[in-house]
Motif scaffolding. Structure first.
Motif, mmCIF file in Angstrom:
data_model
loop_
_atom_site.group_PDB
_atom_site.id
_atom_site.type_symbol
_atom_site.label_atom_id
_atom_site.label_comp_id
_atom_site.label_asym_id
_atom_site.label_seq_id
_atom_site.Cartn_x
_atom_site.Cartn_y
_atom_site.Cartn_z
ATOM 1 N N VAL B 41 0.845 -1.188 0.000
ATOM 2 C CA VAL B 41 0.000 0.000 0.000
ATOM 3 C C VAL B 41 0.885 1.244 0.000
ATOM 4 C CG1 VAL B 41 -1.721 1.286 1.313
ATOM 5 C CG2 VAL B 41 -1.789 -1.206 1.285
ATOM 6 N N VAL B 42 0.660 2.162 -0.931
ATOM 7 C CA VAL B 42 1.426 3.408 -0.905
ATOM 8 C C VAL B 42 0.533 4.623 -0.669
ATOM 9 C CG1 VAL B 42 3.389 2.661 -2.265
ATOM 10 C CG2 VAL B 42 1.376 3.539 -3.413
ATOM 11 N N ALA B 43 -0.760 4.463 -0.922
ATOM 12 C CA ALA B 43 -1.722 5.548 -0.655
ATOM 13 C C ALA B 43 -1.303 6.855 -1.298
ATOM 14 C CB ALA B 43 -1.905 5.733 0.851
ATOM 15 N N SER B 44 -0.846 6.812 -2.538
ATOM 16 C CA SER B 44 -0.338 8.037 -3.128
ATOM 17 C C SER B 44 -1.233 8.642 -4.204
ATOM 18 C CB SER B 44 1.063 7.805 -3.694
ATOM 19 O OG SER B 44 1.011 6.928 -4.779
ATOM 20 N N CYS B 45 -2.095 7.850 -4.823
ATOM 21 C CA CYS B 45 -2.874 8.444 -5.907
ATOM 22 C C CYS B 45 -3.992 9.320 -5.372
ATOM 23 C CB CYS B 45 -3.456 7.363 -6.817
ATOM 24 S SG CYS B 45 -4.824 6.448 -6.089
ATOM 25 N N ARG B 46 -4.445 9.018 -4.181
ATOM 26 C CA ARG B 46 -5.454 9.817 -3.480
ATOM 27 C C ARG B 46 -6.808 9.834 -4.188
ATOM 28 N NH1 ARG B 46 -3.919 10.896 1.823
ATOM 29 N NH2 ARG B 46 -2.007 9.726 1.732
ATOM 30 N N LEU B 49 -9.995 8.564 -1.537
ATOM 31 C CA LEU B 49 -10.309 9.314 -0.313
ATOM 32 C C LEU B 49 -11.773 9.123 0.074
ATOM 33 C CD1 LEU B 49 -8.377 12.608 -1.076
ATOM 34 C CD2 LEU B 49 -7.750 10.858 0.579
ATOM 35 N N PRO B 69 -7.390 7.981 2.978
ATOM 36 C CA PRO B 69 -7.339 7.056 1.851
ATOM 37 C C PRO B 69 -7.946 5.711 2.240
ATOM 38 C CG PRO B 69 -5.116 7.639 2.611
ATOM 39 C CD PRO B 69 -6.074 8.263 3.548
ATOM 40 N N GLN B 72 -5.544 2.636 2.731
ATOM 41 C CA GLN B 72 -4.605 2.583 3.854
ATOM 42 C C GLN B 72 -5.349 2.397 5.163
ATOM 43 O OE1 GLN B 72 -2.631 6.320 4.430
ATOM 44 N NE2 GLN B 72 -1.747 5.648 6.343
ATOM 45 N N THR B 95 -9.105 15.359 -7.566
ATOM 46 C CA THR B 95 -8.025 14.422 -7.887
ATOM 47 C C THR B 95 -8.046 14.096 -9.380
ATOM 48 O OG1 THR B 95 -8.196 13.495 -5.683
ATOM 49 C CG2 THR B 95 -7.022 12.183 -7.313
ATOM 50 N N LEU B 98 -6.796 16.962 -11.423
ATOM 51 C CA LEU B 98 -5.339 17.051 -11.310
ATOM 52 C C LEU B 98 -4.659 15.955 -12.140
ATOM 53 C CD1 LEU B 98 -5.105 17.835 -7.492
ATOM 54 C CD2 LEU B 98 -4.492 19.384 -9.349
ATOM 55 N N LEU B 99 -5.218 14.748 -12.089
ATOM 56 C CA LEU B 99 -4.607 13.653 -12.857
ATOM 57 C C LEU B 99 -4.675 13.921 -14.360
ATOM 58 C CD1 LEU B 99 -5.852 10.491 -10.944
ATOM 59 C CD2 LEU B 99 -3.492 11.241 -11.199
ATOM 60 N N VAL B 157 -0.210 8.034 -14.665
ATOM 61 C CA VAL B 157 -0.739 8.726 -13.488
ATOM 62 C C VAL B 157 0.148 8.506 -12.260
ATOM 63 C CG1 VAL B 157 -3.126 8.750 -14.264
ATOM 64 C CG2 VAL B 157 -2.295 6.821 -12.911
ATOM 65 N N MET B 158 1.319 7.939 -12.455
ATOM 66 C CA MET B 158 2.300 7.745 -11.384
ATOM 67 C C MET B 158 1.746 6.959 -10.194
ATOM 68 S SD MET B 158 4.998 8.891 -12.645
ATOM 69 C CE MET B 158 5.943 8.411 -11.234
ATOM 70 N N THR B 160 2.609 3.964 -9.660
ATOM 71 C CA THR B 160 3.767 3.118 -9.318
ATOM 72 C C THR B 160 3.419 1.644 -9.103
ATOM 73 O OG1 THR B 160 3.783 3.435 -6.901
ATOM 74 C CG2 THR B 160 4.954 5.065 -8.218
#
Lengths: 444, 572
Positions: B41-46, B49, B69, B72, B95, B98-99, B157-158, B160
Motif C-alpha cells: 500500500v502506498v496511498a499516493s494516488c489519493r 479518499l 485514503p 490505507q 483528484t 489534477l490527474l 498517473v504515477m 507506481t
C-alpha cells in the motif's frame, strides 16, 4: 526575563575563533551535562526534558520528551536516533551556524538524547549542500571518538554509541521525517504513510526518533541548568487551552529579506515580528516599510503589515492564519515588492521540490505555478484567484489529501497571500501588466 | 467478521479488509489507482479518499475530521465509511482534474480506451471540463522499456503499480521513478530493459494507457474483444486466464485473478505463447490413408493420395469417424492387449474419460498409456533476490513450473481409474508389443521424439488425433484434426490438484474439431459434447474426481479431495 537581560545560550560560544574545538568546548564546561546525564537513569533524562517543555525546533513543535516516550517499552534489537540536519526551508540557516560554529554543543545533545532513548546508533542526516558543516562535524566526531565521548563505554559509564554522518540527497523532502528515513536507507525520499510512526517502525524498520539539530543543541543546557531554568524563557502555556504545551526556551530567529541587518539572533521565544525587525535587524531597508513578513520559512505563509505585533512563538503565527512558527526563519518583504512575484517564487519552489508521490501535491503545486506564471505574463483572469484558492485548500495533510506536510507548506503561502492581499492580485490581473521584476534565484 | 457500514449499507467484512474491500462487499465502489490487492500500500494516488468514522458505545457516530485514503485505512467493528458525501465527491473531482491536467486525452488512439480507469472514473466521478489554461507537459514516449512493453509517458498517473510489481512480485526491480514533482516519469536503467519473465503483467496492472503491450498494440479495439474464461496450458500452474478474441482470432490472454491457482498474474511464456493456435500448419481437416480412402474412391475428384476436402465437407468427419471406430473395434477384438491408446497431458479430464471409457468398453485388456510429459529446467520461483536467486519457501509469490502441460494429474486420475495404474509411454517404448495405436497429441510444439517414433513403428493401425503434422500423422491411417486449448471446453487439474473449468473461445481452424466433439462421435455417444454434463458423470464414476460431480466448478475451481486434505493439514 526581559530581552535586554537575555544572554545567548545556544549562540553563546559562536564567533570565537576556536569555538569548534573540543578543548574550548570543554573549557566552557562542555560535556559536563553528558557526564551528569550518564549517571542518571535514561528515564530520568527523559523526565527532565519533558519537564522543561522543550518542543521540537524543526518546524512542527512537537514536545521532544513526549516524542521519546512513544518508543516501545520492550525492544529487542536496536533503536535509532536520527538527527535532521537537512535544513532546506527557504530562509533558514540556524542549524548551519550551530553546526559550523559549535558542533560539540549539538553532538553533546545527541549523545544525551541517544542515551535517553536507549539508542546505540545515531544517524546525523546532513544536508548535502552543507560542505563546511560536514567537515566540521567530521572533525568533531573524530575528536569525540579519540576522547571516549563516542564509541564503547562512554566516559566509563558502560554506554556505547556510534554516530554516523550521512550526507543528504539535495532535496527539500529529505527534511520530512519519514522522507529522511527513506533517504537514509538509500531510497528515494518518498515520505511514508503513517501509521506506523517512526517511533514504532522507522529507519530500517526499527523504532526511531527523529530530532532537529537546534533541539539537540538545547538538550545539554537543559541537563546542566535544569528544566526550571528553561522555563524562565518564552511564553508559558495558556491556562485556558489544555492542548497548549507552551513555548519555552531560547530560539534562534533567522532574519532575511528586505532588512538592513539580516542575520541570526537568539532570543527568548515569543518576540514579536515588529520588534525583531526594528530592534534586531536594523529595520526595513531603504527606509521602506514591510508589506508582508514570513514568520517561519516560506511554507508558513505570510503575515501582513498589520499583523507584525504577533508574537513569534509556537501559537502566535497560527492566530493570524499562518501555518505555525515553522523554523522561525523570518523573511521580510518590503512595500515595493509585488506579492504576485513573491507568491510565484514560493510556488515555483514547491513545484520543484514536490516529491511527486501524491497526486494533489505533484499536480497542484505545478498547476499553481503555471497559473501564476501566466498572471505574471499579463494573461491572468480574475477567476484564476479562486482557482488558486481551490487548489490550495484541496492539497495537504490538513484536508487529508496528501501523505506529508509539504503540500500544506505549498498551500499556505497561496492561501495567506490571496486572503491578505487579494486586492493586489485583482489589481495586477486587471492591469494586464507584465511583471518586470526578475525571477529570484530558484531552488536549483 | 466485523460489521461495518458503508453509505448506510451494513455489511460483514473481513477483519483484515481495508475500506476499499469492505465497501466492495457492500456493493460500493471506491475508485482507486495505486492500490492493488497483490502489492504493498502506498496511498499516493489519493483517488480513494473517503470519510471514515466510528460508532461509539452509545450508538452515536463520530466521523473523522479529515478525508482518509480507503486503501490505507483498516476497518474495525462499527467503522462507518462514507463515499458519497459532498466532501468526498469534491475530493474525487479534484483528484481527477489534477490527474488529467497533463494527460494528453488521446483516447482515440490509445490502446487502453474502453478499459481505462481514467476514462471510467472521470465519467463516474469527475467533471467534464478542466480549468487548465496553460500548455500541457509533453514527454517522450519510451518504446525501450521492454521487449514486450511500451511506455506512453504522458498518459501515466504515477500510481507506481508497475514499479512495485517489479520490486515485490518479480523481484527484478527494473522499473523506477525518475525526476521529481510533475516531471516524474517511469523509466528503466540505461541498457537494462524490463524483460523479466513476468514483465507482461505490468501492462495489466497499469490502470491507464501508459504501459502497453507491444504484441497487442493497435491490433484491436478492446470493445470488440469477447472474453472466454479459460486456463493457461503452458505449465502445470494452470493460471486462470481470459482469452480475448474477436471473429475467431485470439488477440491476447490476460490473467484472471484466482487466489486458488496463481493469484493475479501470469508469466509471459503463457501470455504470449498462444500464437501457435493460429499457425498455418495446423491440421485443419481429417485425413484417411490412400488405402482406407479407396473404399470411397468414387467420391474423389482427384487422384491425390490422401482423403482431402474435395469430398463433400459434410461427409468428411462422419466418414473418418465411422472408419476409425470400425478399425479400432476390429483391432481390439483381434488382439486386445496389442492395442495402445496414448493419452496426452494436454487433454481435458472429459476427453480422457471419453476415450478411456470407449476403449475399455470394447475390451478391458486394451492398454491405456500416458504420453510424454514435457518438462523444461526447474521450477522458476519469484520474487527473485538481488542476485537473481530464488526466494525462500514461504516467500514464493509466483512460480513458473517446469512441467509444461496443464493436466497431468487429471489424465492420470482417469488412467488410474480405468487402467489401475499410470503407464508412461517411455516405460514401454522399448517393447511396446502393439499392433494398433490410437495416439492423442495436442502439444504446442513437436512432441514425437525418435524413441516414440520408433516405438510406434508401422503398426497395422495408426490413428492420430493432433493439431500439428508429425512423423506419426504423416504415416497414420487416420488423422483426426483436433482443437487447441482455445477451442476446447473442459477441465484441467493443476499441480496442486485444483480442477478448473476452461471454456472454448474460438472455433478450431477449417474443419478441425475440438477433441471432445471428436471423441463423443467416435465413442458413438449421442448428443452434443457438454463439459458440465460429462463432469457430473465423471464425478460419480471416478472416485478420485468426485469433486467434479457438481458439474459447475465456479470461477476459482475446486480442489481434489486428496489435495484439499493435504492443504488443510499443511495449514494446521
Amino acid at each position: 526575563m526581559s530581552d535586554s537581560e537575555f544572554k545567548p545560550v545556544l549562540l553563546g560560544r559562536v564567533g570565537r575563533p576556536d569555538s569548534q574545538t573540543l578543548a574550548s568546548y570543554r573549557a566552557d564546561g562542555g560535556y559536563e551535562a553528558l557526564a551528569k546525564a550518564l549517571k542518571m537513569a535514561n528515564t530520568e533524562v527523559i523526565d527532565v526534558v519533558k519537564a522543561s517543555g522543550l518542543r521540537g525546533r524543526g518546524g512542527a513543535g512537537f514536545p521532544t520528551g513526549l516524542k521519546w516516550t512513544f518508543l516501545p517499552k520492550d525492544v529487542n534489537g536496536p533503536i535509532y536516533l536520527c538527527i535532521n540536519g537537512d535544513e532546506s526551508e527557504p530562509g533558514t540557516f540556524n542549524n548551519r551556524v550551530l553546526i559550523e560554529e559549535d558542533p560539540h554543543q549539538v553532538l553533546e545533545g545527541i549523545v544525551i538524547s541517544s542515551f535517553a532513548t536507549r539508542s546505540t546508533t545515531a544517524y546525523f542526516y546532513l544536508r548535502y549542500e552543507y560542505g563546511r558543516c560536514y567537515r566540521v562535524l567530521k572533525q568533531a566526531i573524530d575528536e569525540m571518538y579519540a576522547n571516549n565521548l563516542l564509541g564503547k563505554n562512554i566516559l566509563g559509564s558502560g554506554y556505547d554509541l556510534d554516530i554516523y554522518l550521512h550526507r543528504g540527497a539535495c532535496a527539500y523532502i529529505c527534511g520530512e521525517e519519514t522522507g529522511l528515513i527513506e533517504s537514509l536507507e538509500g531510497k528515494r525520499a518518498w515520505p511514508r504513510i503513517k501509521p506506523p510512526f517512526p517511533a514504532i517502525e522507522g529507519a530500517f524498520r526499527r523504532p526511531t526518533v527523529v530530532n532537529n539539530v537546534e533541539t539537540m543543541a538545547c538538550i545539554p543546557h537543559i541537563m546542566k541548568r535544569g528544566p526550571e531554568w528553561f522555563q524562565t524563557m518564552g511564553i508559558p502555556k495558556d491556562a485556558n487551552n489544555p492542548r497548549d504545551a507552551g513555548s519555552y526556551g531560547p530560539k534562534l530567529y533567522c532574519i532575511s529579506g528586505h532588512v538592513n541587518k539580516p542575520g541570526l539572533v537568539e532570543l527568548p521565544m515569543g518576540i514579536t515580528a515588529r520588534e525583531l525587525i526594528d530592534k534586531h535587524a536594523g529595520g526595513v531597508w531603504k527606509g521602506r516599510s514591510a508589506k508582508a513578513v514570513i514568520p517561519g520559512g516560506i511554507s508558513m505563509g505570510f503575515m501582513s503589515s498589520a499583523e507584525l505585533d504577533t508574537p513569534l512563538d509556537f501559537n502566535g503565527p497560527g492566530r493570524v492564519g499562518c501555518l505555525g512558527l515553522g523554523t522561525a526563519a523570518v523573511v521580510v518583504i518590503d512595500d515595493h515588492t509585488s506579492m504576485v512575484d513573491v507568491l510565484y517564487n514560493a510556488c515555483r519552489f514547491f513545484a520543484h521540490e514536490s516529491c511527486g508521490q501524491c497526486t494533489p501535491c505533484r499536480e497542484g503545486t505545478a498547476w499553481s505555478t503555471k497559473i501564476l506564471e501566466r498572471i505574471r505574463e499579463g494573461r491572468g483572469k480574475l477567476s484564476d484567484i479562486d482557482t488558486l484558492l481551490e487548489i490550495s485548500s484541496s492539497i495537504g495533510t490538513i484536508p487529508g489529501t496528501t501523505i506529508c506536510g509539504l503540500a500544506d507548506g505549498a498551500a499556505w503561502p497561496i492561501k495567506t497571500a490571496i486572503n491578505k492581499f487579494r486586492g493586489e492580485f485583482e489589481e495586477y490581473i486587471k492591469s494586464g501588466r507584465r511583471s518586470e521584476s526578475p525571477v529570484l534565484a530558484g531552488a536549483h | 467478521m466485523v460489521k461495518v457500514k458503508v453509505n448506510d449499507i451494513e455489511v460483514d467484512a473481513g477483519p483484515k479488509d481495508n475500506c476499499i474491500l469492505a465497501a466492495r462487499k457492500a456493493g460500493v465502489e471506491i475508485p482507486h489507482y495505486c492500490w492493488h490487492e497483490s502489492l504493498s500500500v502506498v496511498a499516493s494516488c489519493r483517488m480513494c479518499l473517503v470519510e471514515v468514522g466510528e460508532t461509539k458505545p452509545d450508538g452515536t457516530v463520530a466521523m473523522g475530521p479529515k478525508l482518509v485514503p480507503g486503501c490505507q485505512t483498516p476497518i474495525k467493528e462499527g467503522t462507518v465509511i462514507r463515499t458519497d458525501s459532498p466532501k468526498v465527491k469534491a475530493a474525487q473531482q479534484m483528484t481527477l482534474e489534477l490527474l488529467l491536467l497533463n494527460h494528453p486525452l488521446d483516447c482515440s488512439i490509445c490502446d487502453q480506451a474502453g478499459e481505462c480507469y481514467l476514462q471510467d472514473y472521470t465519467y463516474k466521478y469527475g467533471k467534464a471540463h478542466s480549468r487548465l489554461d496553460e500548455p500541457k507537459l509533453q514527454r517522450m514516449d519510451k518504446y525501450h522499456i521492454g521487449d514486450q512493453i511500451a511506455l506512453f509517458t504522458d498518459r501515466c498517473v504515477m500510481c507506481t503499480r508497475c514499479v512495485r510489481f517489479t520490486r515485490e512480485i518479480s523481484g527484478t526491480a527494473e522499473l523506477q521513478v525518475v525526476a521529481r514533482g510533475s516531471h516524474e516519469e517511469i523509466d528503466v536503467f540505461p541498457e537494462e530493459p524490463c524483460n523479466n519473465k513476468l514483465a507482461g503483467n505490468v501492462v495489466d496492472l497499469c490502470p491507464v494507457g501508459a504501459l502497453c503491450s507491444k504484441d497487442f498494440l493497435y491490433k484491436k479495439r478492446v470493445w470488440w474483444l469477447k472474453q472466454a474464461e479459460s486456463v493457461c496450458t503452458g505449465c502445470s500452474t494452470g493460471c486462470s486466464i481470459s482469452i480475448d478474441q474477436n471473429e475467431n482470432k485470439v488477440y491476447r490472454l490476460r490473467p484472471r485473478p484466482n487466489p486458488e491457482a496463481q493469484g493475479h498474474f501470469m508469466c509471459d511464456e503463457g501470455r504470449f505463447g498462444f500464437k501457435y493456435i493460429h499457425d498455418e500448419r495446423r491440421l485443419s481437416f481429417p485425413k484417411l490413408s490412400a488405402a482406407l480412402a479407396s473404399g470411397i474412391e468414387s467420391q474423389r475428384k482427384t487422384t491425390s493420395a490422401n482423403f482431402a476436402p474435395d469430398l463433400n465437407f459434410a461427409d468428411l468427419w462422419p466418414t473418418a469417424l465411422t472408419k476409425a471406430r470400425q478399425k479400432i473395434q476390429d483391432a481390439i477384438k483381434a488382439d486386445p492387449s496389442g492395442f495402445i491408446a496414448v493419452f496426452s497431458p494436454f487433454m481435458t479430464v472429459e476427453e480422457a474419460y471419453l476415450l478411456a471409457k470407449f476403449i475399455k468398453g470394447i475390451h478391458e485388456k486394451a492398454r491405456l498409456v500416458l504420453g510424454p510429459i514435457p518438462s523444461l529446467g526447474a521450477d522458476d520461483k519469484y520474487p527473485k533476490g538481488p542476485k537473481g536467486e530464488s526466494p525462500a519457501d514461504g516467500k514464493v509469490k509466483f512460480t513458473i513450473r517446469a512441467e509444461k502441460c496443464p493436466n497431468r494429474l487429471g489424465v492420470e486420475a482417469v488412467l488410474k481409474h480405468f487402467e489401475g495404474s499410470v503407464v508412461r509411454i517411455e516405460s514401454i517404448a522399448q517393447r511396446p508389443n502393439a499392433h494398433a495405436w490410437y495416439i492423442v497429441g495436442g502439444y504446442a510444439s513437436g512432441w514425437v521424439t525418435e524413441a516414440i517414433d520408433k516405438a510406434v513403428g508401422t503398426p497395422s493401425l495408426l490413428i492420430v488425433q493432433d493439431i500439428f503434422p508429425s512423423p506419426l500423422s504423416e504415416r497414420a491411417d487416420i488423422v483426426l484434426a483436433a482443437g487447441s486449448f482455445a477451442e476446447r471446453d473442459g477441465t484441467y487439474v493443476n499441480h496442486a490438484g485444483l480442477a478448473q473449468s476452461a471454456n472454448a473461445a474460438i472455433r478450431a481452424p477449417g474443419e478441425a474439431r475440438a477433441d471432445g466433439r471428436i471423441l463423443m462421435e467416435l465413442a458413438g455417444r449421442t448428443g452434443l459434447f457438454n463439459a458440465m454434463a460429462l463432469r457430473k458423470e465423471i464425478g460419480s464414476a471416478v472416485p478420485e474426481l468426485s469433486v467434479l460431480a457438481s458439474g459447475d466448478l465456479g470461477d476459482q475451481g475446486v480442489r481434489l479431495v486428496r489435495f484439499a486434505k493435504q492443504a488443510a493439514a499443511a495449514a494446521t
